[in-house]
Scaffold this active site. Structure first.
Site, mmCIF file in Angstrom:
data_model
loop_
_atom_site.group_PDB
_atom_site.id
_atom_site.type_symbol
_atom_site.label_atom_id
_atom_site.label_comp_id
_atom_site.label_asym_id
_atom_site.label_seq_id
_atom_site.Cartn_x
_atom_site.Cartn_y
_atom_site.Cartn_z
ATOM 1 C CG HIS A 247 -15.567 100.879 -9.130
ATOM 2 N ND1 HIS A 247 -15.697 101.337 -10.422
ATOM 3 C CD2 HIS A 247 -14.553 101.613 -8.563
ATOM 4 C CE1 HIS A 247 -14.816 102.302 -10.636
ATOM 5 N NE2 HIS A 247 -14.109 102.491 -9.527
ATOM 6 C CD GLU A 248 -12.094 100.575 -4.724
ATOM 7 O OE1 GLU A 248 -10.887 100.334 -4.593
ATOM 8 O OE2 GLU A 248 -12.556 101.716 -4.915
ATOM 9 C CB SER A 249 -11.888 93.614 -7.131
ATOM 10 O OG SER A 249 -13.247 93.205 -7.197
#
Length: 369
Positions: A247-249
């Site tokens: 999700h973050e990247s």
């Protein structure tokens, strides 16, 4: 016939570097069709793949070509010298900036050999500038977890120059692998139940289906190293860690925040106290490290000047280790063990932004593992 027993956290790429060969040659010698699939306890034939040695008293020394994934501390340990000596011999001002294909001169005299183990036990080693626990473990043919247990180290990313370390087991000479320590015994590591560190290309792409195979293969050695260092060893821990990174990247697509970072300007809660800090210390890496204070803390833990060179946080060899450090520094393994994905999210995000996306990746990871 000389063999090596695969340990928790090993990758074929890392073993190839340790034995001064290539992944393809090591795979071919052992009939391995998929270099990303090796397992703990597997016996590998390593005849003819001896790790390089320092040249003794030769004043000219030898040379070495930097390979992908190498660090200066790892090269120094493999050749029986020090990071400082390598820097001096090669006019390297920043020990964290070397590149694949770079030709290094290995100083002939090297450093004094690490102390020899006492009869019947392990040896000792004094930590030098640039050392990492994983590099020391590889040099002595042991594991990070065994070194942690032998020295009462709770955080493998926090060692300091001058620290005296006990080398567990039979005291293997640096650069030569020894038999793996017994699991669960007095001198052996006690891994978390449920598996070992590391994932395969297929597993990684199963969680992140939009990640290309080429990128997965490029990132995998660095990801697996970081997971081993952070003790992300059980299916539950892997599922939560990879879901958050996905999700973050954007499934490892963005190693640097798309926005300029100007929105972080003046954010004292992030340690951004100097003009330009917002842009300079914007989000980087698979977990989007943000803010001068966080860059300073991560750099101090990993022995890298990230405050002075924040751009290094997006390089795979550093970026994944930062993600592992961040995960471990916030005790996220304990919440993963409890199955508390919501609290893991809160401690990473500061809230619950993108919760639906994170949970979707988590469900996909659960199907994979």
């Amino acid at each position: 016939m000389t063999t090596y027993s695969v340990r928790s956290g090993d990758t074929l790429g890392a073993l190839a570097r340790r034995f001064n060969t290539t992944t393809d040659k090591l795979a071919k010698a052992n009939g391995i069709s998929n270099p990303n699939k090796i397992f703990v306890g597997q016996k590998l034939v390593v005849d003819g793949f001896d790790a390089p040695r320092a040249t003794g008293g030769s004043s000219k020394g030898s040379s070495y070509t930097v390979k992908s994934g190498d660090t200066l501390s790892g090269i120094a340990g493999r050749h029986g010298t020090t990071v400082g000596a390598l820097q001096k011999a090669n006019n390297i001002s920043n020990p964290n900036l070397i590149y694949a294909g770079q030709k290094l001169t290995i100083p002939g005299s090297g450093a004094a050999a690490p102390s020899k183990p006492a009869s019947g036990g392990g040896g000792s080693y004094t930590v030098k500038s640039g050392d990492t626990l994983s590099g020391i473990a590889g040099r002595y043919g042991t594991s990070v977890s065994a070194l942690q247990q032998a020295n009462g180290i709770s955080n493998p990313n926090k060692i300091y120059v001058g620290q005296k370390l006990t080398i567990p087991g039979g005291g293997a000479s640096p650069g030569k692998p020894s038999n793996p320590p017994p699991v669960g015994g007095v001198n052996g590591p006690k891994p978390a139940p449920g598996g070992s560190a590391g994932v395969t290309v297929a597993q990684l792409r199963g969680v992140m289906p939009n990640l290309s195979e080429a990128k997965a293969k490029q990132y995998l050695p660095y990801l697996n190293q970081a997971m081993a260092e952070a003790n992300i060893t059980t299916p539950q821990r892997k599922e939560m860690f990879l879901a958050q990174l996905a999700h973050e990247s954007g499934e490892l697509r963005y190693m640097e925040e798309i926005a300029s970072g100007a929105a972080y300007e003046g954010r004292k809660d992030l340690g951004n106290t100097q003009p330009g800090d917002g842009v300079r210390y914007k989000g980087r890496g698979p977990i989007q490290l943000t803010g001068r204070a966080n860059y300073r803390a991560a750099g101090k833990a990993l022995g890298i000047d990230l405050e002075g060179h924040p751009e290094r946080a997006k390089d795979p060899d550093v970026a994944f280790r930062i993600a592992g450090w961040y995960w471990q520094s916030r005790n996220l393994n304990s919440y993963a063990d409890q199955g508390n994905f919501r609290e893991v999210t809160r401690r990473i995000n500061g809230g619950y932004n993108g919760m639906a996306s994170r949970e979707a990746y988590y469900r996909r990871a659960q199907n994979v593992f």
